[in-house]
Design a protein around this motif. Structure first.
Motif, PDB file in Angstrom:
ATOM      1  N   GLY A  29      21.307 -83.889 150.885  1.00 20.76           N
ATOM      2  CA  GLY A  29      20.912 -82.541 150.494  1.00 20.76           C
ATOM      3  C   GLY A  29      20.436 -81.718 151.679  1.00 20.76           C
ATOM      4  O   GLY A  29      20.773 -80.528 151.807  1.00 20.76           O
ATOM      5  N   GLU A  30      19.671 -82.337 152.568  1.00 20.83           N
ATOM      6  CA  GLU A  30      19.174 -81.624 153.749  1.00 20.83           C
ATOM      7  C   GLU A  30      20.321 -81.207 154.668  1.00 20.83           C
ATOM      8  O   GLU A  30      20.329 -80.095 155.210  1.00 20.83           O
ATOM      9  CB  GLU A  30      18.190 -82.523 154.504  1.00 20.83           C
ATOM     10  N   LEU A  31      21.287 -82.109 154.844  1.00 21.52           N
ATOM     11  CA  LEU A  31      22.443 -81.796 155.677  1.00 21.52           C
ATOM     12  C   LEU A  31      23.241 -80.642 155.091  1.00 21.52           C
ATOM     13  O   LEU A  31      23.704 -79.750 155.824  1.00 21.52           O
ATOM     14  CB  LEU A  31      23.323 -83.041 155.804  1.00 21.52           C
ATOM     15  N   THR A  32      23.413 -80.651 153.774  1.00 21.42           N
ATOM     16  CA  THR A  32      24.173 -79.581 153.115  1.00 21.42           C
ATOM     17  C   THR A  32      23.512 -78.234 153.351  1.00 21.42           C
ATOM     18  O   THR A  32      24.194 -77.238 153.639  1.00 21.42           O
ATOM     19  CB  THR A  32      24.281 -79.872 151.612  1.00 21.42           C
ATOM     20  N   THR A  33      22.200 -78.192 153.243  1.00 16.97           N
ATOM     21  CA  THR A  33      21.477 -76.942 153.500  1.00 16.97           C
ATOM     22  C   THR A  33      21.686 -76.484 154.934  1.00 16.97           C
ATOM     23  O   THR A  33      21.915 -75.290 155.203  1.00 16.97           O
ATOM     24  CB  THR A  33      19.975 -77.140 153.221  1.00 16.97           C
ATOM     25  N   LYS A  34      21.632 -77.426 155.863  1.00 17.13           N
ATOM     26  CA  LYS A  34      21.801 -77.090 157.278  1.00 17.13           C
ATOM     27  C   LYS A  34      23.192 -76.509 157.547  1.00 17.13           C
ATOM     28  O   LYS A  34      23.349 -75.513 158.256  1.00 17.13           O
ATOM     29  CB  LYS A  34      21.579 -78.347 158.127  1.00 17.13           C
ATOM     30  N   GLU A  53      31.953 -72.988 160.883  1.00 16.27           N
ATOM     31  CA  GLU A  53      31.121 -74.178 160.724  1.00 16.27           C
ATOM     32  C   GLU A  53      31.541 -74.995 159.500  1.00 16.27           C
ATOM     33  O   GLU A  53      31.444 -76.225 159.499  1.00 16.27           O
ATOM     34  CB  GLU A  53      29.643 -73.795 160.614  1.00 16.27           C
ATOM     35  N   VAL A  54      32.026 -74.323 158.456  1.00 17.93           N
ATOM     36  CA  VAL A  54      32.484 -75.031 157.250  1.00 17.93           C
ATOM     37  C   VAL A  54      33.724 -75.858 157.573  1.00 17.93           C
ATOM     38  O   VAL A  54      33.799 -77.053 157.253  1.00 17.93           O
ATOM     39  CB  VAL A  54      32.772 -74.047 156.101  1.00 17.93           C
ATOM     40  N   ALA A  59      24.215 -72.644 158.761  1.00 18.49           N
ATOM     41  CA  ALA A  59      25.052 -72.396 159.934  1.00 18.49           C
ATOM     42  C   ALA A  59      26.285 -71.585 159.566  1.00 18.49           C
ATOM     43  O   ALA A  59      26.734 -70.714 160.326  1.00 18.49           O
ATOM     44  CB  ALA A  59      25.461 -73.724 160.568  1.00 18.49           C
ATOM     45  N   ALA A  60      26.849 -71.849 158.375  1.00 13.41           N
ATOM     46  CA  ALA A  60      28.066 -71.149 157.945  1.00 13.41           C
ATOM     47  C   ALA A  60      27.811 -69.677 157.669  1.00 13.41           C
ATOM     48  O   ALA A  60      28.726 -68.857 157.773  1.00 13.41           O
ATOM     49  CB  ALA A  60      28.632 -71.828 156.706  1.00 13.41           C
ATOM     50  N   MET A  61      26.573 -69.325 157.329  1.00 14.01           N
ATOM     51  CA  MET A  61      26.248 -67.920 157.095  1.00 14.01           C
ATOM     52  C   MET A  61      26.374 -67.117 158.384  1.00 14.01           C
ATOM     53  O   MET A  61      26.675 -65.919 158.360  1.00 14.01           O
ATOM     54  CB  MET A  61      24.838 -67.794 156.521  1.00 14.01           C
ATOM     55  N   ARG A 104      34.200 -74.728 148.469  1.00  9.76           N
ATOM     56  CA  ARG A 104      34.248 -74.223 147.094  1.00  9.76           C
ATOM     57  C   ARG A 104      33.273 -74.940 146.167  1.00  9.76           C
ATOM     58  O   ARG A 104      32.532 -74.313 145.415  1.00  9.76           O
ATOM     59  CB  ARG A 104      35.671 -74.349 146.525  1.00  9.76           C
ATOM     60  N   LYS A 105      33.294 -76.278 146.216  1.00  9.09           N
ATOM     61  CA  LYS A 105      32.542 -77.031 145.216  1.00  9.09           C
ATOM     62  C   LYS A 105      31.045 -77.100 145.545  1.00  9.09           C
ATOM     63  O   LYS A 105      30.210 -76.942 144.653  1.00  9.09           O
ATOM     64  CB  LYS A 105      33.122 -78.447 145.102  1.00  9.09           C
ATOM     65  N   VAL A 106      30.702 -77.345 146.788  1.00  7.19           N
ATOM     66  CA  VAL A 106      29.291 -77.530 147.142  1.00  7.19           C
ATOM     67  C   VAL A 106      28.631 -76.200 147.496  1.00  7.19           C
ATOM     68  O   VAL A 106      27.732 -75.732 146.796  1.00  7.19           O
ATOM     69  CB  VAL A 106      29.144 -78.547 148.294  1.00  7.19           C
TER      70      VAL A 106
END
Length: 598
Positions: free
Chosen positions: A498-503, A514-515, A507-509, A453-455
């Protein structure tokens, strides 16, 4: 039982130097919170918690609460302590002056809450739940509801609860069964049962105001059909005083692993008269006002119990004689050396110290944001504070309770076999702390809230709000002669975050699992980086004090040594969390459910 002493020196280090609460108060117009006033509050709060609450901690655990045909009695001394607490003005310290409060900043209230929770966690549950109810009524109640309930709640004449959980559902509130039927007079008749209601019944106050989630007859399915109701134990009469008994009763209290002196109740609502708070079917919004308050308070419990455990462990480690140091006797005049000379004992003690002091910094950093969110006249400042609070709240709750449990376990381990024996009091701290990762939304739920939700839900906006703060700090201190290596380490992790969050988002898409698979590791990874930033802020001040010969030199040296330990021994845990996140969901979801038992 460890003899709790409020860590005033560390509290003042954060308040006066690292975060400069005084400048913050001045900027927000909180002129009543002068340095002298803050100092007096710290001193008197410490005295009350050390001399009144701490002596009741073990006896309350031994005695527990008593249940007799719907009547709950708290352990000996609890009622008298509550009366002293109320008489001393502690209950309304940060409450709205319009309803009898002192109107001091929320950060001061949080500091007192730390002392209360460290000295007696079970006792602290009673005023803690009340503050959550007060915040919800203040934010969402009508003018009449505020006038009727907040004066009594602020004064401590009445106390409050939050009633969410039912036997068939914990976090999944969309399937609650409690029903609220509209009545001709505008009230509602509530019927159903709630479980695990902390402070749901007791003898500390003359009335208990329950905030109850229920569904209207025509409510939409799921969480969109939840409403929130005020259900008093005793209905107020025409003058606003205690009137006739309402249709709510305590069916039983739970027999628990820990926090035994806090009454955890089954509450039965049998046509109880309730009053809608907020809009119909919008109870979830009102509930989160209570829940966010409770989640910050629960996170604090990890710090509180960890602090008390550390105080017991460090005293024992300096007194207990066992074997000789590997490098030769350190106390040759004694039969053996104190166990603090042994590297493994130091590992445990330093882990405890690093987490406690880092978590205290996180709590106080968050408390400053609460002040801005509530007191600032600048809408942009308030919004920025609200965004940071939304991001940090699940981390405070989950990271501080996970590490707090680790700390209390280390404290018990330092005592060896004696830690497992009740008379020393260390095992009580473990038992009391064990619930904290579970309630007010399990830590797995907090992790989903953070990452999902938050990120990801904000397209990274809330994360960016914090990583920018870290980036600016790293740029400003990149050439610091003593801390340059740690600054670079933090800067690298901040970019990696930040890079990990994008990755994870990419993957979650493709696979929503994955989330869920990454969530808890992501939260802990985030928590370690946040504490690294806060440890460097503390180290920066400590280094300045050491060089200028201001303050306590030994205290500053201890801060710097603990910061070094954190960066070398605890921050590398981010690597394990990173590896777990990058492993994906396949290894979690591959095994069919029916094969788990084989």
């Amino acid at each position: 039982m460890p003899e709790y002493q409020a860590p005033l020196r560390d509290m003042r280090f954060l308040i006066d130097h690292v975060f400069d609460f005084h400048a913050g108060y001045a900027a927000l117009g909180a002129t009543d919170a002068s340095p002298d006033m803050v100092s007096a509050i710290l001193e008197e709060g410490a005295r009350f918690c050390e001399n009144v609450l701490a002596p009741l901690n073990r006896s309350g655990d031994e005695e527990g609460c008593h249940f007799d045909n719907g009547v709950v009695t708290t352990p000996r001394g609890f009622k008298e302590a509550f009366a002293q607490y109320v008489e001393g003005g502690w209950h309304g310290l940060a409450a709205d002056p319009a309803y009898g409060g002192q109107g001091l900043p929320h950060s001061l209230g949080l500091v007192i809450s730390e002392m209360v929770g460290s000295s007696n966690t079970s006792w602290g549950m009673y005023p803690g739940l009340t503050h959550g109810a007060m915040s919800a009524i203040h934010a969402h109640g009508t003018r009449e509801q505020k006038q009727l309930y907040l004066n009594k709640l602020t004064a401590g004449q009445w106390t409050g609860t939050m009633c969410l959980t039912e036997a068939h559902c914990g976090t999944d509130l969309g399937i609650i069964k409690t029903r609220a039927v509209p009545q001709a007079d505008g009230s509602y008749a509530l019927s159903g049962s709630k479980i695990f209601i902390s402070a749901g019944e007791h003898d500390l106050s003359e009335n208990i105001i329950h905030l109850v989630l229920a569904k209207l007859p025509d409510a939409p399915a799921g969480t969109k059909g939840i409403s929130l109701f005020i259900v008093p134990k005793f209905l107020p009469d025409a003058t606003g005083e205690v009137g006739e008994r309402n249709g709510v009763s305590c069916g039983s209290i739970e027999h628990k692993m820990g926090i035994k002196a806090s009454a955890t109740c089954v509450l039965n609502f049998d046509g109880a008269q309730g009053f809608l708070i907020g809009e119909a079917n919008k109870g979830l919004n009102c509930m989160f006002t209570m829940m966010n308050h409770a989640r910050l308070g629960t996170g604090m419990q990890g710090l509180c119990l960890g602090e008390t455990s550390f105080q017991g462990a460090i005293k024992y480690a300096n007194e207990r004689l066992q074997m000789r140091a590997l490098t030769g006797p350190k106390a040759p005049e004694k039969t053996a050396d104190p166990i603090i000379v042994h590297p493994d004992v130091r590992r445990m003690l330093l882990t405890m110290k690093a987490f406690n002091e880092g978590n205290r910094a996180l709590a106080y950093f968050t408390a400053q944001l609460l002040d801005v969110a509530h007191l600032s006249d600048d809408p942009a400042q308030r919004q920025e504070a609200d965004n940071l609070l939304a991001f940090l709240t699940p981390i405070c709750k989950a990271f501080m309770t996970e590490t707090g449990l680790e700390v209390t376990n280390h404290g018990m381990q330092v005592f060896g076999g004696h830690g497992f024996i009740r008379e020393w009091g260390m095992e009580q701290l473990v038992r009391d702390c064990r619930i904290a990762p579970i309630y007010e939304g399990t830590n797995g739920i907090q992790a989903l809230d953070l990452l999902g939700r938050k990120v990801l839900g904000s397209q990274g906006k809330l994360l960016l709000g914090f990583t920018r703060i870290v980036h600016k700090f790293c740029v400003a201190n990149a050439e610091h002669p003593q801390l340059v290596g740690y600054i670079a380490q933090l800067d690298g992790l901040n970019r990696q975050w930040g890079e990990l969050t994008t990755k994870v988002g990419m993957a979650a898409m493709k696979n929503p699992d994955e989330v869920g698979a990454a969530a808890l590791d992501y939260l802990m990874y985030s928590g370690y980086i946040i504490l690294a930033y806060l440890w460097l802020r503390m180290a920066l001040v400590a280094q300045q004090q050491l060089e200028s010969e201001q303050g306590d030199g030994d205290f500053a040296k201890a801060k710097l040594a603990t910061c070094e330990f954190y960066f070398k021994r605890l921050l590398p845990r981010t690597g394990a969390h990173l590896a777990a996140i990058e492993s994906g969901s396949d290894c979690l979801m591959k095994l069919p459910a029916q094969l788990f038992a084989l």
